[in-house]
Design a protein around this motif. Structure first.
Motif, PDB file in Angstrom:
ATOM      1  N   GLY A 405       0.807  -1.216   0.000  1.00 52.71           N
ATOM      2  CA  GLY A 405       0.000   0.000   0.000  1.00 52.71           C
ATOM      3  C   GLY A 405       0.838   1.262   0.000  1.00 52.71           C
ATOM      4  O   GLY A 405       0.309   2.374  -0.050  1.00 52.71           O
ATOM      5  N   ASP A 406       2.174   1.103   0.052  1.00 54.11           N
ATOM      6  CA  ASP A 406       3.084   2.252   0.023  1.00 54.11           C
ATOM      7  C   ASP A 406       3.603   2.474  -1.387  1.00 54.11           C
ATOM      8  O   ASP A 406       3.918   1.520  -2.098  1.00 54.11           O
ATOM      9  CB  ASP A 406       4.276   2.020   0.953  1.00 54.11           C
ATOM     10  N   LYS A 407       3.731   3.726  -1.759  1.00 48.80           N
ATOM     11  CA  LYS A 407       4.384   4.062  -3.022  1.00 48.80           C
ATOM     12  C   LYS A 407       5.872   4.266  -2.744  1.00 48.80           C
ATOM     13  O   LYS A 407       6.249   4.751  -1.679  1.00 48.80           O
ATOM     14  CB  LYS A 407       3.797   5.349  -3.618  1.00 48.80           C
ATOM     15  N   GLY A 408       6.711   3.882  -3.711  1.00 48.49           N
ATOM     16  CA  GLY A 408       8.138   4.027  -3.468  1.00 48.49           C
ATOM     17  C   GLY A 408       8.969   3.964  -4.724  1.00 48.49           C
ATOM     18  O   GLY A 408       8.472   3.685  -5.820  1.00 48.49           O
ATOM     19  N   GLU A 409      10.265   4.223  -4.552  1.00 45.89           N
ATOM     20  CA  GLU A 409      11.233   4.115  -5.634  1.00 45.89           C
ATOM     21  C   GLU A 409      12.533   3.566  -5.064  1.00 45.89           C
ATOM     22  O   GLU A 409      12.814   3.730  -3.871  1.00 45.89           O
ATOM     23  CB  GLU A 409      11.456   5.460  -6.341  1.00 45.89           C
ATOM     24  N   ILE A 410      13.327   2.914  -5.915  1.00 47.43           N
ATOM     25  CA  ILE A 410      14.553   2.250  -5.482  1.00 47.43           C
ATOM     26  C   ILE A 410      15.735   2.880  -6.220  1.00 47.43           C
ATOM     27  O   ILE A 410      15.680   3.078  -7.439  1.00 47.43           O
ATOM     28  CB  ILE A 410      14.484   0.737  -5.776  1.00 47.43           C
ATOM     29  N   ASP A 411      16.816   3.216  -5.479  1.00 47.01           N
ATOM     30  CA  ASP A 411      17.973   3.828  -6.131  1.00 47.01           C
ATOM     31  C   ASP A 411      18.949   2.763  -6.638  1.00 47.01           C
ATOM     32  O   ASP A 411      18.689   1.557  -6.521  1.00 47.01           O
ATOM     33  CB  ASP A 411      18.651   4.857  -5.217  1.00 47.01           C
ATOM     34  N   GLU A 412      20.080   3.222  -7.156  1.00 44.12           N
ATOM     35  CA  GLU A 412      21.027   2.318  -7.807  1.00 44.12           C
ATOM     36  C   GLU A 412      21.683   1.344  -6.822  1.00 44.12           C
ATOM     37  O   GLU A 412      22.203   0.306  -7.220  1.00 44.12           O
ATOM     38  CB  GLU A 412      22.109   3.124  -8.546  1.00 44.12           C
ATOM     39  N   LEU A 413      21.643   1.652  -5.514  1.00 45.05           N
ATOM     40  CA  LEU A 413      22.221   0.748  -4.518  1.00 45.05           C
ATOM     41  C   LEU A 413      21.152  -0.111  -3.839  1.00 45.05           C
ATOM     42  O   LEU A 413      21.432  -0.800  -2.867  1.00 45.05           O
ATOM     43  CB  LEU A 413      22.979   1.553  -3.454  1.00 45.05           C
ATOM     44  N   GLY A 414      19.928  -0.045  -4.357  1.00 38.99           N
ATOM     45  CA  GLY A 414      18.857  -0.870  -3.807  1.00 38.99           C
ATOM     46  C   GLY A 414      18.174  -0.270  -2.598  1.00 38.99           C
ATOM     47  O   GLY A 414      17.372  -0.935  -1.937  1.00 38.99           O
ATOM     48  N   ARG A 415      18.467   0.998  -2.297  1.00 35.88           N
ATOM     49  CA  ARG A 415      17.830   1.654  -1.149  1.00 35.88           C
ATOM     50  C   ARG A 415      16.434   2.140  -1.536  1.00 35.88           C
ATOM     51  O   ARG A 415      16.238   2.645  -2.636  1.00 35.88           O
ATOM     52  CB  ARG A 415      18.697   2.810  -0.658  1.00 35.88           C
ATOM     53  N   LEU A 416      15.515   1.980  -0.606  1.00 35.77           N
ATOM     54  CA  LEU A 416      14.103   2.277  -0.871  1.00 35.77           C
ATOM     55  C   LEU A 416      13.724   3.647  -0.322  1.00 35.77           C
ATOM     56  O   LEU A 416      14.039   3.987   0.815  1.00 35.77           O
ATOM     57  CB  LEU A 416      13.222   1.204  -0.227  1.00 35.77           C
ATOM     58  N   ARG A 417      13.036   4.402  -1.153  1.00 31.50           N
ATOM     59  CA  ARG A 417      12.468   5.687  -0.731  1.00 31.50           C
ATOM     60  C   ARG A 417      10.954   5.586  -0.810  1.00 31.50           C
ATOM     61  O   ARG A 417      10.400   5.203  -1.848  1.00 31.50           O
ATOM     62  CB  ARG A 417      12.973   6.807  -1.641  1.00 31.50           C
ATOM     63  N   LEU A 418      10.280   5.908   0.283  1.00 24.90           N
ATOM     64  CA  LEU A 418       8.824   5.884   0.307  1.00 24.90           C
ATOM     65  C   LEU A 418       8.306   7.262  -0.078  1.00 24.90           C
ATOM     66  O   LEU A 418       8.764   8.279   0.447  1.00 24.90           O
ATOM     67  CB  LEU A 418       8.311   5.497   1.693  1.00 24.90           C
ATOM     68  N   THR A 419       7.353   7.292  -0.992  1.00 26.04           N
ATOM     69  CA  THR A 419       6.849   8.576  -1.491  1.00 26.04           C
ATOM     70  C   THR A 419       5.395   8.826  -1.105  1.00 26.04           C
ATOM     71  O   THR A 419       4.797   9.803  -1.545  1.00 26.04           O
ATOM     72  CB  THR A 419       6.990   8.632  -3.021  1.00 26.04           C
ATOM     73  N   GLY A 420       4.838   7.967  -0.276  1.00 25.68           N
ATOM     74  CA  GLY A 420       3.461   8.179   0.177  1.00 25.68           C
ATOM     75  C   GLY A 420       2.660   6.892   0.186  1.00 25.68           C
ATOM     76  O   GLY A 420       3.125   5.844  -0.260  1.00 25.68           O
ATOM     77  N   ARG A 421       1.473   6.982   0.732  1.00 31.13           N
ATOM     78  CA  ARG A 421       0.549   5.847   0.744  1.00 31.13           C
ATOM     79  C   ARG A 421      -0.381   5.969  -0.447  1.00 31.13           C
ATOM     80  O   ARG A 421      -0.904   7.046  -0.736  1.00 31.13           O
ATOM     81  CB  ARG A 421      -0.295   5.849   2.019  1.00 31.13           C
ATOM     82  N   ILE A 422      -0.604   4.852  -1.128  1.00 37.83           N
ATOM     83  CA  ILE A 422      -1.513   4.866  -2.272  1.00 37.83           C
ATOM     84  C   ILE A 422      -2.904   5.336  -1.837  1.00 37.83           C
ATOM     85  O   ILE A 422      -3.519   6.189  -2.479  1.00 37.83           O
ATOM     86  CB  ILE A 422      -1.569   3.473  -2.932  1.00 37.83           C
ATOM     87  N   LYS A 423      -3.386   4.832  -0.700  1.00 42.35           N
ATOM     88  CA  LYS A 423      -4.729   5.188  -0.254  1.00 42.35           C
ATOM     89  C   LYS A 423      -4.786   6.576   0.380  1.00 42.35           C
ATOM     90  O   LYS A 423      -5.852   7.157   0.505  1.00 42.35           O
ATOM     91  CB  LYS A 423      -5.230   4.134   0.742  1.00 42.35           C
ATOM     92  N   GLU A 424      -3.639   7.103   0.820  1.00 41.38           N
ATOM     93  CA  GLU A 424      -3.639   8.422   1.440  1.00 41.38           C
ATOM     94  C   GLU A 424      -3.599   9.547   0.412  1.00 41.38           C
ATOM     95  O   GLU A 424      -3.871  10.690   0.731  1.00 41.38           O
ATOM     96  CB  GLU A 424      -2.441   8.564   2.396  1.00 41.38           C
ATOM     97  N   MET A 425      -3.223   9.211  -0.805  1.00 42.08           N
ATOM     98  CA  MET A 425      -3.204  10.237  -1.843  1.00 42.08           C
ATOM     99  C   MET A 425      -4.619  10.762  -2.061  1.00 42.08           C
ATOM    100  O   MET A 425      -5.577  10.002  -2.044  1.00 42.08           O
ATOM    101  CB  MET A 425      -2.649   9.662  -3.149  1.00 42.08           C
ATOM    102  N   PHE A 426      -4.721  12.069  -2.207  1.00 41.62           N
ATOM    103  CA  PHE A 426      -6.053  12.640  -2.435  1.00 41.62           C
ATOM    104  C   PHE A 426      -6.018  13.522  -3.680  1.00 41.62           C
ATOM    105  O   PHE A 426      -4.957  13.968  -4.124  1.00 41.62           O
ATOM    106  CB  PHE A 426      -6.539  13.424  -1.211  1.00 41.62           C
TER     107      PHE A 426
END
Length: 555
Positions: A405-426
């Motif tokens: 349920g979390d939105k995210g992206e992964i960098d070149e070293l495999g580290r995860l960045r969370l960019t928000g909750r799919i359900k929390e987006m309005f």
């Protein structure tokens, strides 16, 4: 999984002989009284309680609840339940009677350990009549059978019970930020795999010390503290109360320390109360004083021996994270869910990247779906939701990945960045989607803001609701301070709006009078914001606030 000496009870039996006389748990009992539990005593009392539970002749794999603040007997109860062949069901010690009843009835609990509690009177009406209750030495007044009487009367269970790794070990009810809590079913393999992977990833040894004070009913504390100590054999200390927290920390002198973001924020606010932020920053820039000042701050917080500190359960402001790291505290963020026993991602020492929650832990497979959702899979992933096959199916992909349920992206070293909750987006009235979490993180950099909620569905632009720190709330009675604070908020809004896309720019900041707490249902038991509750509480005022056309509004 090679189960030899790898499952939770196997580790308990190992330490019972390998370190029989070593102190495992230190429990304050009120006043100056402190009890030390050696491994021999701890396992011995759990074996005796297991004998009693067996004497009740409950059906195999019966559910047995634990409702208590953290204490040594919480962990001993967990062991005894497993030794007796049953399933433990932790309940948060801050639940209301209605939720207590729901969890006990939904799980079908036969027995309930009623432990150390602040408000048992408001909870006990939720315990169904047929549930057999037992009490701890630190329990509120009651007429239940007591732990000490039972362990004095019953002989220790002699055999070492061997668990099937695929058997249900515990049902963890989610804290329920929306709707009814769900019962997450975790097996012995789930617990064991996470515990081995997590302790090995951080190279945790038997020489560590930890203070247990976050709810053991939450997977974050249970994973690192209870299971971590069971797998590595390190010394656990328990906090007596909020009033004695500083003394409890000094007694423990922890080498590992966990906290949720709100606690890290409070610690920082406490430092700034003693020394203004600008003055502290100046002192830290002086080479000769730098090291002395840092050491003094960490010592006053009781964290001078900490080699790793962890933050989890919610995002921590980047500014606060960098501030602690600037003091020399290795503050690591982690990411996980009840559904994978908090075993997913962790920042590795020396490999931190601001804004990222770390790399996958051993055995964790992660991917980002086409919709941008973080999906994970590992041997720590739950068996499913108890008595809810439909929700279980919704939560897994066809190939077995957990939908976070979390939105995210992964960098070149495999580290995860969370960019928000799919359900929390309005969606704003202009048809643009807004993810509140990244904006909230920017706002939390202000030292006088304790909590924030970005909202604005169906309005042209979003806005934010802000709860001040206790110190700032007290000082707002001073008109000069209030004007100065308002100006700093206007500056903050300008900075935040300059860093986000036009459709994400905040129309105004509303400073609320209410305190957001567990008691008034604004927060979950793990101090997460119940976004829907907060938004509903101020919904009627929002239209009026938009019409005021002010940058900062005081409720």
């Amino acid at each position: 999984m090679d189960t030899k000496n790898k499952l939770p009870l196997d580790r308990v039996y190992h330490w019972e002989t390998a370190r029989a006389g070593d102190v495992y748990m230190t429990q304050p009992m009120g006043g100056d009284t402190v009890i030390d539990f050696t491994w021999r005593r701890a396992v011995g009392e759990a074996r005796r309680m297991a004998s009693y539970l067996k004497s009740l002749n409950l059906p195999e794999k019966s559910r047995i609840g634990i409702v208590s603040k953290n204490c040594a007997h919480w962990i001993l109860s967990d062991w005894a339940i497993w030794m007796a062949g049953h399933v433990s069901v932790p309940l948060y010690p801050t639940l209301n009677a209605e939720t207590v009843r729901y969890v006990l009835e939904h799980s079908g609990c036969e027995v309930l350990f009623v432990g150390k509690l602040d408000d048992w009177d408001s909870m006990k009406a939720g315990v169904p009549d047929g549930v057999h209750c037992l009490s701890y030495p630190l329990s509120p007044p009651n007429d239940f059978k007591t732990w000490d009487d039972i362990v004095a009367k019953y002989p220790p269970m002699k055999e070492n019970v061997e668990s099937d790794p695929h058997e249900l070990a515990t049902i963890v009810y989610t804290s329920g930020s929306t709707g009814r809590p769900k019962g997450v079913m975790l097996s012995f393999e789930n617990l064991g795999y996470a515990s081995i992977g997590g302790t090995e990833a951080l190279d945790i040894t038997a020489n560590e010390r930890m203070l247990s004070y976050l709810p053991l009913s939450h997977v974050f504390e249970r994973f690192v503290v209870e299971l971590g100590s069971m797998y590595r054999g390190f010394h656990l200390y328990f906090a007596e109360s909020l009033d004695t927290f500083v003394e409890d920390l000094k007694r423990a002198q922890p080498t590992l320390f966990l906290a949720v973001p709100r606690i890290w924020t409070k610690f920082q606010h406490g430092v700034f109360q003693k020394m203004p932020q600008e003055k502290l920053a100046r002192l830290l820039r002086i080479p000769l004083l730098n090291r002395i000042v840092k050491r003094k701050i960490l010592t006053n917080l009781g964290l001078q021996h900490v080699k790793f500190a962890g933050s989890g359960s919610a995002p921590l402001s980047h500014d606060i994270l960098e501030w602690y790291r600037g003091l020399g505290l290795e503050l690591l963020e982690g990411y996980g869910m009840s559904e994978n026993f908090a075993y997913s991602h962790m920042t590795k020492p020396g490999r931190a990247r601001t804004g990222y929650v770390g790399e996958p832990l051993p055995g964790v497979d992660v991917r980002i779906s086409e919709e941008g959702e973080v999906q994970v899979k590992s041997p720590a992933t739950m068996m499913g939701y108890y008595r809810d096959d439909e929700k279980t199916r919704e939560t897994f992909t066809e190939d077995g990945y957990l939908r976070t349920g979390d939105k995210g992206e992964i960098d070149e070293l495999g580290r995860l960045r969370l960019t928000g909750r799919i359900k929390e987006m309005f969606k704003t009235s202009k048809g643009k989607y807004v993810a509140p979490a990244p904006i909230e993180n920017r706002l939390m950099s202000h030292p006088d803001i304790e909590m924030v909620c970005v909202s604005g569905a169906n309005h042209p632009q979003p806005h934010c609701l802000v709860m001040l720190s206790e110190e700032a709330q007290r000082k707002t009675a001073d008109e000069a301070f209030r004007k100065e604070l308002e100006q700093s908020f206007k500056t903050l809004l300008s900075e935040v709006n300059g860093a986000v896309d036009p459709h994400e720019q905040l129309k105004f900041m509303a400073v609320v009078r209410d305190g957001w707490s567990i008691e008034n249902d604004f927060l979950t038991p793990t101090l997460k914001l119940k976004r829907n509750v907060v938004e509903d509480a101020y919904k009627e005022m929002a239209d009026h606030w938009y019409n005021e056309k002010q940058a900062v509004i005081w409720q």
